[in-house]
Design a protein around this motif. Structure first.
Motif, PDB file in Angstrom:
ATOM      1  N   GLU A 354       0.794  -1.108   0.107  1.00  0.00           N
ATOM      2  CA  GLU A 354       0.345   0.270   0.276  1.00  0.00           C
ATOM      3  C   GLU A 354       1.290   0.982   0.363  1.00  0.00           C
ATOM      4  N   LEU A 355       2.108   1.337   0.982  1.00  0.00           N
ATOM      5  CA  LEU A 355       2.684   2.798   0.562  1.00  0.00           C
ATOM      6  C   LEU A 355       3.476   2.845  -0.803  1.00  0.00           C
ATOM      7  N   GLY A 356       3.922   1.490  -1.165  1.00  0.00           N
ATOM      8  CA  GLY A 356       4.129   1.029  -2.557  1.00  0.00           C
ATOM      9  C   GLY A 356       3.386   2.248  -3.247  1.00  0.00           C
ATOM     10  N   ARG A 357       2.056   2.564  -3.470  1.00  0.00           N
ATOM     11  CA  ARG A 357       0.794   2.836  -4.282  1.00  0.00           C
ATOM     12  C   ARG A 357       0.620   4.247  -3.597  1.00  0.00           C
ATOM     13  N   LEU A 358       0.812   4.144  -3.050  1.00  0.00           N
ATOM     14  CA  LEU A 358       0.796   6.079  -1.493  1.00  0.00           C
ATOM     15  C   LEU A 358       2.279   6.724  -2.702  1.00  0.00           C
ATOM     16  N   TYR A 359       3.079   6.072  -2.713  1.00  0.00           N
ATOM     17  CA  TYR A 359       4.294   6.501  -2.881  1.00  0.00           C
ATOM     18  C   TYR A 359       4.713   7.065  -4.913  1.00  0.00           C
ATOM     19  N   ARG A 360       3.584   6.004  -4.986  1.00  0.00           N
ATOM     20  CA  ARG A 360       2.837   6.248  -6.865  1.00  0.00           C
ATOM     21  C   ARG A 360       2.415   7.507  -6.675  1.00  0.00           C
ATOM     22  N   ASP A 361       1.409   7.660  -6.047  1.00  0.00           N
ATOM     23  CA  ASP A 361      -0.066   7.823  -6.543  1.00  0.00           C
ATOM     24  C   ASP A 361       0.280   9.614  -6.007  1.00  0.00           C
ATOM     25  N   VAL A 362       1.036   9.279  -5.017  1.00  0.00           N
ATOM     26  CA  VAL A 362       1.515  10.895  -4.693  1.00  0.00           C
ATOM     27  C   VAL A 362       2.025  12.287  -5.701  1.00  0.00           C
ATOM     28  N   VAL A 363       2.872  11.647  -6.654  1.00  0.00           N
ATOM     29  CA  VAL A 363       3.639  12.020  -7.078  1.00  0.00           C
ATOM     30  C   VAL A 363       2.714  12.771  -8.149  1.00  0.00           C
ATOM     31  N   ALA A 364       2.166  12.296  -8.818  1.00  0.00           N
ATOM     32  CA  ALA A 364       0.989  12.776  -9.622  1.00  0.00           C
ATOM     33  C   ALA A 364       0.121  14.290  -9.012  1.00  0.00           C
ATOM     34  N   GLY A 365       0.423  14.041  -7.851  1.00  0.00           N
ATOM     35  CA  GLY A 365       0.404  15.706  -7.908  1.00  0.00           C
ATOM     36  C   GLY A 365       1.281  16.890  -7.744  1.00  0.00           C
ATOM     37  N   MET A 366       2.028  16.467  -8.496  1.00  0.00           N
ATOM     38  CA  MET A 366       3.197  17.908  -8.504  1.00  0.00           C
ATOM     39  C   MET A 366       3.001  18.233 -10.130  1.00  0.00           C
ATOM     40  N   PHE A 367       2.028  17.671 -10.904  1.00  0.00           N
ATOM     41  CA  PHE A 367       1.348  17.664 -12.556  1.00  0.00           C
ATOM     42  C   PHE A 367       0.481  18.340 -12.087  1.00  0.00           C
ATOM     43  N   HIS A 368      -0.557  18.252 -11.553  1.00  0.00           N
ATOM     44  CA  HIS A 368      -2.074  19.162 -11.447  1.00  0.00           C
ATOM     45  C   HIS A 368      -1.496  21.232 -11.580  1.00  0.00           C
ATOM     46  N   PRO A 369      -2.183  21.239 -12.384  1.00  0.00           N
ATOM     47  CA  PRO A 369      -2.117  23.690 -12.186  1.00  0.00           C
ATOM     48  C   PRO A 369      -3.590  23.303 -10.113  1.00  0.00           C
ATOM     49  N   SER A 370      -2.532  24.244  -9.778  1.00  0.00           N
ATOM     50  CA  SER A 370      -1.211  25.270  -9.870  1.00  0.00           C
ATOM     51  C   SER A 370       0.244  24.191  -9.776  1.00  0.00           C
ATOM     52  N   ASP A 371       1.332  24.044 -11.217  1.00  0.00           N
ATOM     53  CA  ASP A 371       2.409  23.231 -10.428  1.00  0.00           C
ATOM     54  C   ASP A 371       3.387  23.916 -10.249  1.00  0.00           C
ATOM     55  N   PRO A 372       4.555  23.838  -9.612  1.00  0.00           N
ATOM     56  CA  PRO A 372       5.402  24.226  -8.477  1.00  0.00           C
ATOM     57  C   PRO A 372       5.854  25.888  -9.294  1.00  0.00           C
ATOM     58  N   GLU A 373       6.109  25.662 -10.435  1.00  0.00           N
ATOM     59  CA  GLU A 373       7.059  26.885 -10.876  1.00  0.00           C
ATOM     60  C   GLU A 373       5.519  27.886 -11.460  1.00  0.00           C
ATOM     61  N   SER A 374       4.191  27.126 -11.554  1.00  0.00           N
ATOM     62  CA  SER A 374       3.115  28.512 -11.741  1.00  0.00           C
ATOM     63  C   SER A 374       2.795  28.852  -9.922  1.00  0.00           C
ATOM     64  N   ALA A 375       2.642  27.979  -9.020  1.00  0.00           N
ATOM     65  CA  ALA A 375       2.261  28.196  -7.150  1.00  0.00           C
ATOM     66  C   ALA A 375       3.513  29.848  -7.425  1.00  0.00           C
ATOM     67  N   HIS A 376       4.208  29.327  -7.668  1.00  0.00           N
ATOM     68  CA  HIS A 376       5.725  30.517  -7.035  1.00  0.00           C
ATOM     69  C   HIS A 376       5.621  31.684  -8.391  1.00  0.00           C
ATOM     70  N   SER A 377       5.380  31.600  -9.039  1.00  0.00           N
ATOM     71  CA  SER A 377       5.532  32.820 -10.428  1.00  0.00           C
ATOM     72  C   SER A 377       3.968  33.228  -9.625  1.00  0.00           C
ATOM     73  N   THR A 378       2.402  33.106  -9.392  1.00  0.00           N
ATOM     74  CA  THR A 378       1.479  33.686  -9.391  1.00  0.00           C
ATOM     75  C   THR A 378       2.026  33.820  -7.608  1.00  0.00           C
ATOM     76  N   VAL A 379       2.245  33.531  -6.592  1.00  0.00           N
ATOM     77  CA  VAL A 379       2.670  33.947  -5.953  1.00  0.00           C
ATOM     78  C   VAL A 379       3.884  35.534  -5.315  1.00  0.00           C
ATOM     79  N   ALA A 380       5.153  35.464  -6.537  1.00  0.00           N
ATOM     80  CA  ALA A 380       5.749  36.159  -6.378  1.00  0.00           C
ATOM     81  C   ALA A 380       5.327  37.322  -6.917  1.00  0.00           C
ATOM     82  N   ALA A 381       3.491  37.267  -7.996  1.00  0.00           N
ATOM     83  CA  ALA A 381       2.794  37.965  -8.405  1.00  0.00           C
ATOM     84  C   ALA A 381       2.482  39.403  -7.716  1.00  0.00           C
TER      85      ALA A 381
END
Length: 389
Positions: A354-381
């Motif tokens: 189950e942890l192996g599956r959670l490890y793979r599942d949680v990675v998907a979060g990085m690709f949803h909007p707002s991705d890390p670049e977009s989030a930092h750009s929005t906050v900086a603006a």
């Protein structure tokens, strides 16, 4: 009933239902299929209508309460929760609008209360404008409707949706260009590719969707807006509910990883000391670090959800707060799962774990909007103002 402290999530997601969903999650992941049984049970329980007003046949819950429920569902089956999220986004947007006196999405509320499934068709390959632009052609029809031609990616609920909420760009009308937000039904003009074979979140079946002149009738055309950032309540509704419910799913993953790690620490025994790993100072530090991270995720979720529900005015900081909420939830959840893997040891590296599956599942979060670049750009603006030309 507004306070989270008075809210009983088991009323809507009983323990027995949660355990059945959890029991199917590994098979759904291994077989790379949509969790049809999960959807059937959730529909029967009225879960598709949790954000629909009681007068329209729903449960009349707040976004704050829906966030708690999505955390609970994600702890049982992250992919099921993420898939259902995309339906709840539209019912959540309908709530945001109706709370502000706009009934443009009443048909979504009525359909959801009747058990219909609404999917989210916004993402397009290479389109980092997201809500503010589209490569999909929206062609006006004489009756006031639109036909849509283009390709949408990451369309969760792909095998089962009844209605697809999407956007496209109208370049031919007299007042063009206009971004058109509308809903189309599943017809022969909509083709779903069987191309979902990913590292994790496999049960979402977020396949590519081809639109070949898919028609939205006039009563399903929700907005025509100018491209680019827009203060329209629909745009705010989509962004706010999307980010909030995404953060809720990944917070639920973090909690489940913490629970599994605690059990692992208590059940594993050191050959060196003869003691349970829960007595090892290093393991205890890891568990504490996980708990500290998780505890910090809950107040921000509740605060932002309550602010949306209560129509708080954050002005120009709203989008920074929402982007930050999702970003912090995902990065914190990933860090918690990383620690859980180390606590549980090498057995967690197997795909059947189950942890192996959670490890793979949680990675998907990085690709949803707002991705890390977009989030930092929005906050900086928000804090520094826009970049100078």
């Amino acid at each position: 009933m507004d306070a989270v402290s008075d809210f009983d999530p088991a009323r809507y997601l009983p323990d027995s239902l949660i355990e059945r969903i959890r029991g199917r999650a590994a098979g759904v992941d291994a077989d790379n299929v949509f969790p049809d049984e999960d959807l059937a049970e959730l529909r029967e329980a009225g879960y598709l209508g949790i954000l629909v007003p009681e007068k329209l046949g729903g449960a009349g819950l707040s976004l704050t309460q829906a966030s708690v429920l999505q955390q609970r569902l994600a702890g049982a089956a992250p992919a099921t929760a993420l898939a259902i999220n995309m339906h709840l986004v539209w019912t959540g947007v309908a709530k945001v609008l109706s709370d502000r006196g706009d009934d443009a999405l009443r048909f979504v509320q009525e359909g959801a209360a009747a058990g219909e499934v609404f999917a989210f068709g916004i993402s397009e390959a290479g389109n980092d404008l997201v809500l503010f632009g589209s490569d999909t052609a929206a062609e006006p029809r004489p009756d006031g409707g639109y036909s849509f031609t283009g390709t949408k990616i990451f369309t969760s609920l792909a095998p089962v949706w009844d209605h697809l909420g999407l956007h496209g760009l109208d370049t031919t009308s007299e007042d063009a260009p206009k971004m058109v937000f509308a809903f189309v039904d599943r017809t022969d003009a909509v083709r779903t590719r069987d191309d979902w074979d990913t590292v994790g979140m496999r049960g979402t079946q977020s396949r590519t969707t081809e639109l070949h002149g898919a028609i939205a009738s006039p009563d399903r055309v929700v907005r025509r807006l100018s491209p680019g950032p827009n203060p329209d309540p629909l745009v705010f509704g989509i962004f706010s509910v999307f980010e909030l419910l995404l953060a809720s799913v990944y917070t639920g993953i973090a909690r489940r990883a913490l629970d599994v790690a605690v059990v692992a620490a208590q059940s594993r025994t050191s050959k060196k000391t003869g003691l349970a790993y829960s007595q090892d100072p290093d393991i205890r530090w890891r568990i504490a670090e996980m708990a500290l991270s998780y505890d910090g995720m809950l107040p921000q979720l509740e605060a932002i959800a309550r602010d949306i529900d209560e129509r708080a005015d954050h002005g120009g900081l709203w989008f920074a707060k929402l982007s930050g909420l999702k970003h912090r939830a995902v990065t914190s959840a990933k860090a918690v799962v990383d620690e859980a893997m180390l606590v549980a040891g090498g057995s967690s590296y197997f795909s059947r774990s189950e942890l192996g599956r959670l490890y793979r599942d949680v990675v998907a979060g990085m690709f949803h909007p707002s991705d890390p670049e977009s989030a930092h750009s929005t906050v900086a603006a928000a804090w520094l103002g826009p970049l100078t030309p």
